[in-house]
Write a protein that holds these residues in place. Structure first.
Motif, short mmCIF file in Angstrom:
data_model
loop_
_atom_site.label_atom_id
_atom_site.label_comp_id
_atom_site.label_asym_id
_atom_site.label_seq_id
_atom_site.Cartn_x
_atom_site.Cartn_y
_atom_site.Cartn_z
N ASP A 115 -41.70 51.58 -5.47
CA ASP A 115 -41.69 52.27 -4.18
C ASP A 115 -41.29 51.33 -3.05
OD1 ASP A 115 -42.45 54.97 -4.82
OD2 ASP A 115 -44.46 54.23 -5.25
N ARG A 116 -41.64 50.06 -3.18
CA ARG A 116 -41.33 49.09 -2.13
C ARG A 116 -39.82 48.88 -1.97
NH1 ARG A 116 -45.79 45.87 -0.82
NH2 ARG A 116 -47.58 46.14 -2.20
N VAL A 117 -39.15 48.65 -3.09
CA VAL A 117 -37.72 48.37 -3.02
C VAL A 117 -36.94 49.62 -2.65
CG1 VAL A 117 -37.70 46.32 -4.47
CG2 VAL A 117 -37.63 48.57 -5.55
N VAL A 118 -37.41 50.77 -3.09
CA VAL A 118 -36.74 52.01 -2.71
C VAL A 118 -36.91 52.29 -1.22
CG1 VAL A 118 -36.68 54.51 -3.08
CG2 VAL A 118 -36.85 52.97 -5.03
N ALA A 119 -38.05 51.93 -0.66
CA ALA A 119 -38.26 52.15 0.78
C ALA A 119 -37.22 51.40 1.60
CB ALA A 119 -39.67 51.70 1.17
N THR A 120 -36.91 50.17 1.23
CA THR A 120 -35.88 49.44 1.98
C THR A 120 -34.49 49.91 1.59
OG1 THR A 120 -36.04 47.63 0.36
CG2 THR A 120 -37.29 47.40 2.41
N GLY A 121 -34.27 50.16 0.30
CA GLY A 121 -32.95 50.58 -0.16
C GLY A 121 -32.51 51.92 0.41
N ILE A 122 -33.44 52.86 0.51
CA ILE A 122 -33.06 54.19 0.97
C ILE A 122 -32.79 54.19 2.47
CG2 ILE A 122 -35.30 55.25 1.55
CD1 ILE A 122 -34.30 57.60 -0.34
N ARG A 199 -16.62 54.40 -8.12
CA ARG A 199 -15.80 55.61 -8.27
C ARG A 199 -16.14 56.68 -7.24
NH1 ARG A 199 -13.48 59.64 -8.15
NH2 ARG A 199 -12.49 60.86 -9.82
N PHE A 200 -17.45 56.88 -6.98
CA PHE A 200 -17.86 58.00 -6.13
C PHE A 200 -18.42 57.58 -4.77
CE2 PHE A 200 -18.33 59.61 -10.54
CZ PHE A 200 -17.38 60.63 -10.47
N GLY A 201 -18.59 56.28 -4.54
CA GLY A 201 -19.11 55.83 -3.26
C GLY A 201 -20.57 56.17 -3.03
N TRP A 202 -21.33 56.31 -4.10
CA TRP A 202 -22.76 56.60 -3.98
C TRP A 202 -23.53 55.33 -3.61
CZ3 TRP A 202 -23.20 59.47 -9.33
CH2 TRP A 202 -22.60 60.74 -9.22
N GLY A 203 -24.72 55.54 -3.06
CA GLY A 203 -25.61 54.43 -2.77
C GLY A 203 -26.51 54.15 -3.96
N MET A 204 -26.01 53.40 -4.93
CA MET A 204 -26.80 53.04 -6.10
C MET A 204 -27.74 51.90 -5.70
SD MET A 204 -26.33 54.92 -8.69
CE MET A 204 -25.22 56.01 -9.59
N LEU A 205 -29.01 52.20 -5.57
CA LEU A 205 -29.93 51.28 -4.91
C LEU A 205 -29.99 49.92 -5.58
CD1 LEU A 205 -30.69 53.92 -3.46
CD2 LEU A 205 -33.01 53.07 -3.36
N ASN A 206 -30.00 49.87 -6.90
CA ASN A 206 -30.08 48.58 -7.58
C ASN A 206 -28.72 48.08 -8.06
OD1 ASN A 206 -30.00 50.64 -9.51
ND2 ASN A 206 -31.22 49.51 -10.99
N VAL A 207 -27.67 48.63 -7.47
CA VAL A 207 -26.31 48.17 -7.80
C VAL A 207 -25.63 47.73 -6.51
CG1 VAL A 207 -24.11 48.76 -8.88
CG2 VAL A 207 -26.23 49.69 -9.82
N ASN A 208 -24.95 48.64 -5.80
CA ASN A 208 -24.22 48.22 -4.59
C ASN A 208 -25.11 48.03 -3.37
OD1 ASN A 208 -24.60 51.01 -4.55
ND2 ASN A 208 -22.68 51.43 -3.51
N LEU A 209 -26.37 48.50 -3.41
CA LEU A 209 -27.31 48.26 -2.31
C LEU A 209 -28.38 47.23 -2.69
CD1 LEU A 209 -27.81 51.93 -1.04
CD2 LEU A 209 -26.52 50.10 0.09
N GLY A 211 -28.76 44.03 -2.48
CA GLY A 211 -29.18 43.01 -1.52
C GLY A 211 -30.23 43.52 -0.55
N TYR A 212 -30.11 44.76 -0.11
CA TYR A 212 -31.06 45.35 0.83
C TYR A 212 -32.31 45.85 0.11
CZ TYR A 212 -26.95 45.13 3.82
OH TYR A 212 -25.87 44.68 4.53
N TYR A 213 -32.09 46.47 -1.01
CA TYR A 213 -33.17 47.00 -1.84
C TYR A 213 -34.13 45.90 -2.28
CZ TYR A 213 -34.27 47.98 -6.90
OH TYR A 213 -34.81 48.07 -8.15
N GLY A 214 -33.60 44.77 -2.73
CA GLY A 214 -34.43 43.72 -3.29
C GLY A 214 -35.38 43.08 -2.30
N GLU A 215 -35.07 43.14 -1.01
CA GLU A 215 -35.94 42.51 -0.01
C GLU A 215 -37.30 43.19 0.08
OE1 GLU A 215 -34.66 39.55 2.46
OE2 GLU A 215 -34.38 39.59 0.28
N GLY A 216 -37.39 44.44 -0.35
CA GLY A 216 -38.69 45.09 -0.34
C GLY A 216 -39.71 44.38 -1.21
N SER A 217 -39.24 43.66 -2.23
CA SER A 217 -40.15 42.94 -3.13
C SER A 217 -40.94 41.86 -2.40
CB SER A 217 -39.35 42.29 -4.27
OG SER A 217 -38.65 43.24 -5.02
#
Length: 418
Positions: A115-122, A199-209, A211-217
């Motif tokens: 939940d922590r990493v998703v809070a920052t990633g989202i 391919r689709f430009g989605w916000g894949m939290l633990n892929v293209n996002l 760097g931001y997602y991981g800071e929640g840890s």
């Protein structure tokens, strides 16, 4: 008059390997050396005092100056600040002065550290204008992305290995995402999601996002320090999947020390993996710089990543901190689940069982001292992996509603076993 809300703006990033800077974007890989990107914080930013932090709402956003944004977050404002529970019984088991359990098994809203990493990633996804988020997941991240996306009114595409625990599949599907099972291991799923992000430009939290997602840890480290009265333990034991949590614990402690909020030395960082998928532990034990991928063969599916993205960085952190790592069998991790429940009243999933069992293994190796104060990071709830303990627990007896029936059970319980 209504106050205006400052727009949330993600920070630029820089490469952990070559230092190249990159404008804020949903991008996780350096264009120059293919190293991982991480947020670049302004050198002159104003940081809060202990008193200011203590006066804020009890969530991970009380540490917002150390999270990768300018402005105020808009989504997932109630995640974080989970209990830190002392366990004298575990201290006796480990032969140390004190043991504390950082209990993210009750994290809001989906009962795991993710939940922590998703809070920052989202929040990053929303700030970049990405209407669809997603992830590759071994279970807990799937739950968290589905829940946080649902209440943020964002579309979600979530990809999981085909053999995930039924409880985690259900606990993702209930939020109504596009949930897709993929043939193969987590590493196969992760490679697919990297292609889908492009391919689709989605916000894949633990892929293209990432760097931001991981800071929640890092907020786990911040909370440990604050909850211990603005001091640090001497040792921390954490489970390792991709290896990121171990690195972010070290980063979080360092940032609080650099800000003058703490006067203690860095704790020793110890990692834990299941022996059926322990590439980081084995890399550390070999003493070399090469990580050899593995095919997972363990019931600890939530940390069964055969080719961990941050494995090399995790090994570096453990070595530099004076810590170590241990791998434990499935039987040992199940015993760890039961020990934590029976001694401390916390029911954890398989990853938490790995953490407890690894701490016991490290104690047997003489890695702790009698003066140590150890924090165990428990990252998920036991209701997510009930199959792990179902077969080892005795079924409850069925009796008539009679006092004499209970008296017979009491007599049997008090009589010495033969």
């Amino acid at each position: 008059m209504p106050t205006t809300v400052e727009k949330l703006t993600p920070l630029p990033q820089h490469c952990k390997l070559c230092g190249a800077e990159q404008d804020a974007a949903p991008l996780a890989i350096c264009e120059h050396c293919l190293g991982p990107l991480e947020p670049l914080y302004p050198a002159g930013r104003i940081l809060p005092s202990r008193v200011e932090i203590e006066g804020r709402v009890p969530s991970l956003w009380r540490y917002r100056e150390w999270l990768p944004f300018e402005g105020e977050p808009l989504l997932s404002l109630d995640t974080g600040f989970t209990p830190l529970v002392e366990s004298p019984a575990l201290a006796t088991q480990l032969g140390v002065a004190r043991v504390w359990v950082k209990n993210d098994s009750v994290s809001h809203p989906t009962l795991s550290f993710k939940d922590r990493v998703v809070a920052t990633g989202i929040n990053a996804a929303h700030a970049f204008g990405l209407g669809i988020v997603g992830c590759a997941s071994t279970g807990n991240l799937a739950n968290a992305v589905a829940a946080h996306a649902a209440r943020a009114k964002l579309g979600a595409w979530i990809f999981i290995p085909e053999d995930l625990e039924p409880e985690k599949v259900l606990a993702t599907a209930v939020y109504g995402p596009h949930l897709v099972r993929v043939k193969g291991t987590y590493d196969d799923v992760n490679r697919l999601c990297a292609q889908l992000a492009d391919r689709f430009g989605w916000g894949m939290l633990n892929v293209n996002l990432r760097g931001y997602y991981g800071e929640g840890s890092k907020t786990v480290a911040f909370e440990i320090a604050e909850q211990l009265g603005w001091r640090l333990p001497t040792a921390v034991v954490a489970p390792m999947a991709g290896g990121s949590l171990v690195t972010k614990l070290r980063k979080g402690f360092t940032e609080f020390i650099d800000a003058g909020l703490l006067l203690d030395e860095q704790p020793r960082i110890y990692g834990a993996q299941a022996s059926g998928c322990a590439p980081i532990v084995r890399m550390l034990e070999r003493g070399g710089g090469e990580l050899i991928p593995e095919i997972p063969q363990t019931i600890a599916r939530s940390i069964a990543i055969g080719n961990p993205a941050d494995g090399r960085f995790a090994v570096d952190v453990m070595r530099k901190s004076g810590g170590w790592a241990a791998a434990v069998s499935d039987a040992e991790l199940v015993a760890g689940i039961r020990l934590l429940a029976e001694s401390t009243g916390i029911f954890t999933e398989t990853a938490g069982g790995v953490t407890v069992a690894a701490a016991l293994a490290l104690a047997r190796q003489g890695r702790f001292t009698r003066d140590d104060e150890v924090v165990l990071c428990i990252t998920g709830n036991g209701l997510k992996t009930t199959d792990a303990v179902r077969e080892v627990l005795q079924p409850a007896p069925l009796i008539e509603a009679k006092v004499r029936a209970v008296a017979a059970l009491i007599a049997a319980a008090l009589s010495p076993s033969i």
